[in-house]
Scaffold this motif. Structure first.
Motif, PDB file in Angstrom:
ATOM      1  N   LEU A   1       0.849  -1.187   0.000  1.00  0.00           N
ATOM      2  CA  LEU A   1       0.000   0.000   0.000  1.00  0.00           C
ATOM      3  C   LEU A   1       0.888   1.242   0.000  1.00  0.00           C
ATOM      4  CD1 LEU A   1      -2.565  -1.073   2.749  1.00  0.00           C
ATOM      5  CD2 LEU A   1      -2.831  -1.246   0.257  1.00  0.00           C
ATOM      6  N   ILE A   2       0.302   2.355  -0.442  1.00  0.00           N
ATOM      7  CA  ILE A   2       1.034   3.621  -0.492  1.00  0.00           C
ATOM      8  C   ILE A   2       0.150   4.716   0.087  1.00  0.00           C
ATOM      9  CG2 ILE A   2       2.075   5.351  -2.011  1.00  0.00           C
ATOM     10  CD1 ILE A   2       2.646   3.016  -3.992  1.00  0.00           C
ATOM     11  N   ALA A   3       0.715   5.496   0.998  1.00  0.00           N
ATOM     12  CA  ALA A   3       0.029   6.634   1.606  1.00  0.00           C
ATOM     13  C   ALA A   3       0.564   7.922   0.998  1.00  0.00           C
ATOM     14  CB  ALA A   3       0.261   6.639   3.118  1.00  0.00           C
ATOM     15  N   LEU A   4      -0.333   8.754   0.474  1.00  0.00           N
ATOM     16  CA  LEU A   4       0.058  10.027  -0.133  1.00  0.00           C
ATOM     17  C   LEU A   4      -0.696  11.169   0.529  1.00  0.00           C
ATOM     18  CD1 LEU A   4      -0.157   9.038  -3.923  1.00  0.00           C
ATOM     19  CD2 LEU A   4       1.872   9.021  -2.452  1.00  0.00           C
ATOM     20  N   GLY A   5       0.033  12.186   0.915  1.00  0.00           N
ATOM     21  CA  GLY A   5      -0.595  13.349   1.518  1.00  0.00           C
ATOM     22  C   GLY A   5       0.394  14.480   1.633  1.00  0.00           C
ATOM     23  N   CYS A   6      -0.092  15.622   2.111  1.00  0.00           N
ATOM     24  CA  CYS A   6       0.769  16.783   2.274  1.00  0.00           C
ATOM     25  C   CYS A   6       0.272  17.612   3.450  1.00  0.00           C
ATOM     26  CB  CYS A   6       0.776  17.616   1.000  1.00  0.00           C
ATOM     27  SG  CYS A   6       1.795  19.094   1.135  1.00  0.00           S
ATOM     28  N   ILE A   7       1.142  17.764   4.433  1.00  0.00           N
ATOM     29  CA  ILE A   7       0.843  18.567   5.617  1.00  0.00           C
ATOM     30  C   ILE A   7       1.856  19.709   5.637  1.00  0.00           C
ATOM     31  CG2 ILE A   7       0.555  18.539   8.117  1.00  0.00           C
ATOM     32  CD1 ILE A   7       0.497  15.374   7.801  1.00  0.00           C
ATOM     33  N   ILE A   8       1.344  20.931   5.571  1.00  0.00           N
ATOM     34  CA  ILE A   8       2.209  22.114   5.550  1.00  0.00           C
ATOM     35  C   ILE A   8       2.043  22.839   6.878  1.00  0.00           C
ATOM     36  CG2 ILE A   8       2.717  24.305   4.404  1.00  0.00           C
ATOM     37  CD1 ILE A   8       1.590  23.023   1.812  1.00  0.00           C
ATOM     38  N   ARG A   9       3.158  23.153   7.514  1.00  0.00           N
ATOM     39  CA  ARG A   9       3.128  23.811   8.825  1.00  0.00           C
ATOM     40  C   ARG A   9       2.336  25.118   8.758  1.00  0.00           C
ATOM     41  NH1 ARG A   9       5.892  23.048  13.326  1.00  0.00           N
ATOM     42  NH2 ARG A   9       7.534  21.825  12.334  1.00  0.00           N
ATOM     43  N   GLY A  10       1.532  25.314   9.755  1.00  0.00           N
ATOM     44  CA  GLY A  10       0.788  26.567   9.897  1.00  0.00           C
ATOM     45  C   GLY A  10       1.238  27.267  11.160  1.00  0.00           C
ATOM     46  N   GLU A  11       0.384  28.091  11.687  1.00  0.00           N
ATOM     47  CA  GLU A  11       0.734  28.869  12.863  1.00  0.00           C
ATOM     48  C   GLU A  11       0.301  28.199  14.163  1.00  0.00           C
ATOM     49  OE1 GLU A  11      -0.654  32.853  12.384  1.00  0.00           O
ATOM     50  OE2 GLU A  11       0.332  33.074  10.450  1.00  0.00           O
TER      51      GLU A  11
ATOM     52  N   PRO B   1       3.622  -4.146   3.487  1.00  0.00           N
ATOM     53  CA  PRO B   1       4.411  -2.942   3.235  1.00  0.00           C
ATOM     54  C   PRO B   1       3.507  -1.740   2.967  1.00  0.00           C
ATOM     55  CG  PRO B   1       5.143  -4.743   1.816  1.00  0.00           C
ATOM     56  CD  PRO B   1       3.891  -5.195   2.485  1.00  0.00           C
ATOM     57  N   VAL B   2       3.781  -0.645   3.648  1.00  0.00           N
ATOM     58  CA  VAL B   2       3.075   0.602   3.406  1.00  0.00           C
ATOM     59  C   VAL B   2       4.129   1.689   3.222  1.00  0.00           C
ATOM     60  CG1 VAL B   2       1.396   2.284   4.220  1.00  0.00           C
ATOM     61  CG2 VAL B   2       1.110  -0.124   4.842  1.00  0.00           C
ATOM     62  N   ALA B   3       4.219   2.207   2.018  1.00  0.00           N
ATOM     63  CA  ALA B   3       5.152   3.294   1.729  1.00  0.00           C
ATOM     64  C   ALA B   3       4.483   4.602   2.151  1.00  0.00           C
ATOM     65  CB  ALA B   3       5.491   3.319   0.242  1.00  0.00           C
ATOM     66  N   ASN B   4       5.121   5.314   3.064  1.00  0.00           N
ATOM     67  CA  ASN B   4       4.550   6.550   3.584  1.00  0.00           C
ATOM     68  C   ASN B   4       5.137   7.743   2.848  1.00  0.00           C
ATOM     69  OD1 ASN B   4       3.589   8.715   4.997  1.00  0.00           O
ATOM     70  ND2 ASN B   4       4.128   7.924   7.012  1.00  0.00           N
ATOM     71  N   ALA B   5       4.331   8.330   1.972  1.00  0.00           N
ATOM     72  CA  ALA B   5       4.728   9.546   1.261  1.00  0.00           C
ATOM     73  C   ALA B   5       3.775  10.676   1.633  1.00  0.00           C
ATOM     74  CB  ALA B   5       4.765   9.309  -0.237  1.00  0.00           C
ATOM     75  N   ILE B   6       3.515  10.796   2.925  1.00  0.00           N
ATOM     76  CA  ILE B   6       2.774  11.955   3.418  1.00  0.00           C
ATOM     77  C   ILE B   6       3.830  13.010   3.735  1.00  0.00           C
ATOM     78  CG2 ILE B   6       1.258  12.885   5.185  1.00  0.00           C
ATOM     79  CD1 ILE B   6       0.011  10.099   5.443  1.00  0.00           C
ATOM     80  N   LEU B   7       3.913  14.011   2.891  1.00  0.00           N
ATOM     81  CA  LEU B   7       4.906  15.059   3.056  1.00  0.00           C
ATOM     82  C   LEU B   7       4.581  15.906   4.281  1.00  0.00           C
ATOM     83  CD1 LEU B   7       5.186  16.438  -0.595  1.00  0.00           C
ATOM     84  CD2 LEU B   7       6.599  14.693   0.509  1.00  0.00           C
ATOM     85  N   THR B   8       5.594  16.273   5.016  1.00  0.00           N
ATOM     86  CA  THR B   8       5.461  17.230   6.112  1.00  0.00           C
ATOM     87  C   THR B   8       6.490  18.322   5.865  1.00  0.00           C
ATOM     88  OG1 THR B   8       6.935  15.870   7.465  1.00  0.00           O
ATOM     89  CG2 THR B   8       4.589  15.572   7.798  1.00  0.00           C
ATOM     90  N   THR B   9       6.000  19.495   5.496  1.00  0.00           N
ATOM     91  CA  THR B   9       6.910  20.556   5.086  1.00  0.00           C
ATOM     92  C   THR B   9       6.613  21.864   5.823  1.00  0.00           C
ATOM     93  OG1 THR B   9       5.531  21.335   3.255  1.00  0.00           O
ATOM     94  CG2 THR B   9       7.090  19.543   2.773  1.00  0.00           C
ATOM     95  N   GLU B  10       7.583  22.738   5.788  1.00  0.00           N
ATOM     96  CA  GLU B  10       7.439  24.049   6.408  1.00  0.00           C
ATOM     97  C   GLU B  10       6.567  24.988   5.586  1.00  0.00           C
ATOM     98  OE1 GLU B  10       8.587  25.070   9.407  1.00  0.00           O
ATOM     99  OE2 GLU B  10       9.315  23.033   9.751  1.00  0.00           O
ATOM    100  N   ASP B  11       6.609  24.811   4.253  1.00  0.00           N
ATOM    101  CA  ASP B  11       5.865  25.731   3.396  1.00  0.00           C
ATOM    102  C   ASP B  11       5.549  25.063   2.054  1.00  0.00           C
ATOM    103  OD1 ASP B  11       8.264  25.973   1.773  1.00  0.00           O
ATOM    104  OD2 ASP B  11       8.968  27.524   3.145  1.00  0.00           O
ATOM    105  N   LEU B  12       4.750  25.744   1.265  1.00  0.00           N
ATOM    106  CA  LEU B  12       4.330  25.220  -0.033  1.00  0.00           C
ATOM    107  C   LEU B  12       5.524  24.998  -0.960  1.00  0.00           C
ATOM    108  CD1 LEU B  12       2.008  24.449  -1.925  1.00  0.00           C
ATOM    109  CD2 LEU B  12       1.845  26.863  -2.568  1.00  0.00           C
TER     110      LEU B  12
ATOM    111  N   ARG C   1       7.601   9.170  -6.693  1.00  0.00           N
ATOM    112  CA  ARG C   1       8.364   8.076  -7.301  1.00  0.00           C
ATOM    113  C   ARG C   1       8.963   7.175  -6.234  1.00  0.00           C
ATOM    114  NH1 ARG C   1      10.172  12.292 -10.530  1.00  0.00           N
ATOM    115  NH2 ARG C   1      12.094  12.407  -9.325  1.00  0.00           N
ATOM    116  N   ASP C   2       9.538   7.784  -5.197  1.00  0.00           N
ATOM    117  CA  ASP C   2      10.139   6.993  -4.112  1.00  0.00           C
ATOM    118  C   ASP C   2       9.128   6.040  -3.494  1.00  0.00           C
ATOM    119  OD1 ASP C   2      12.575   8.266  -4.454  1.00  0.00           O
ATOM    120  OD2 ASP C   2      12.407   9.490  -2.627  1.00  0.00           O
ATOM    121  N   ALA C   3       7.906   6.503  -3.313  1.00  0.00           N
ATOM    122  CA  ALA C   3       6.871   5.655  -2.712  1.00  0.00           C
ATOM    123  C   ALA C   3       6.616   4.412  -3.563  1.00  0.00           C
ATOM    124  CB  ALA C   3       5.579   6.453  -2.530  1.00  0.00           C
ATOM    125  N   ALA C   4       6.607   4.581  -4.871  1.00  0.00           N
ATOM    126  CA  ALA C   4       6.414   3.435  -5.765  1.00  0.00           C
ATOM    127  C   ALA C   4       7.564   2.443  -5.630  1.00  0.00           C
ATOM    128  CB  ALA C   4       6.300   3.915  -7.215  1.00  0.00           C
TER     129      ALA C   4
END
Length: 154
Positions: A79-89, A114-125, A137-140
């Protein structure tokens, strides 16, 4: 067959593998690009489009529940997890990042899948955009490599 870039034991071959993808819609421009890069890489690795199940959920916190539902079917090799969490205030970023990550790991361990975790956690867009294609690609690659590894351990 492609070789993994990061120290794989050999060529990766996804032929015959069944892969489930769960994509969060929140930050959809980023998660859509993650999904496209992931699906393209899976196809390059030999996974047939008809062997890919692709689900959309509202956000990163909902990803583990959908992964669990797919895992319970016992119909997937990875399985593959895809998401994007961007830091807020607020503290919400940490809550969502920690809980979604823990949930993804729990599904992998509880179901020995196997679960490839590609939930991005970033400071900004900008950071998210810079990572969206590579992490998709890495998740695949991770999903295929780990599915094949677990086959050899059975």
């Amino acid at each position: 067959m492609l070789h993994a870039d990061k120290g794989s034991a050999g060529p990766l071959d996804g032929k015959g593998l069944r892969i489930g993808i769960v994509q969060a819609r929140f930050n959809e421009n980023i998660t859509g690009a993650l999904a496209q890069a992931c699906r393209d890489a899976l196809q390059d690795l030999g996974v047939r489009d008809e062997d890919i199940t692709h689900l959309l959920v509202p956000g990163a916190l909902e990803v583990p529940s959908a992964l669990q539902a797919l895992a319970e079917r016992d119909a997937y090799d990875a399985l593959i997890a895809l998401g994007c969490i961007i830091r807020g205030e607020t503290y919400h970023f940490e809550l969502v990042a920690n809980e979604s990550g823990a949930g993804v790991s729990r599904v992998a361990l509880d179901y020995r899948l196997p679960v490839a975790n590609a939930i991005l956690t970033t400071e900004d867009l900008e950071q998210a955009v810079a990572r969206q294609s590579e992490k998709g690609r890495d998740a695949a690659y991770v999903a295929v490599e780990m599915a094949r590894l677990l086959e050899t351990l059975e």
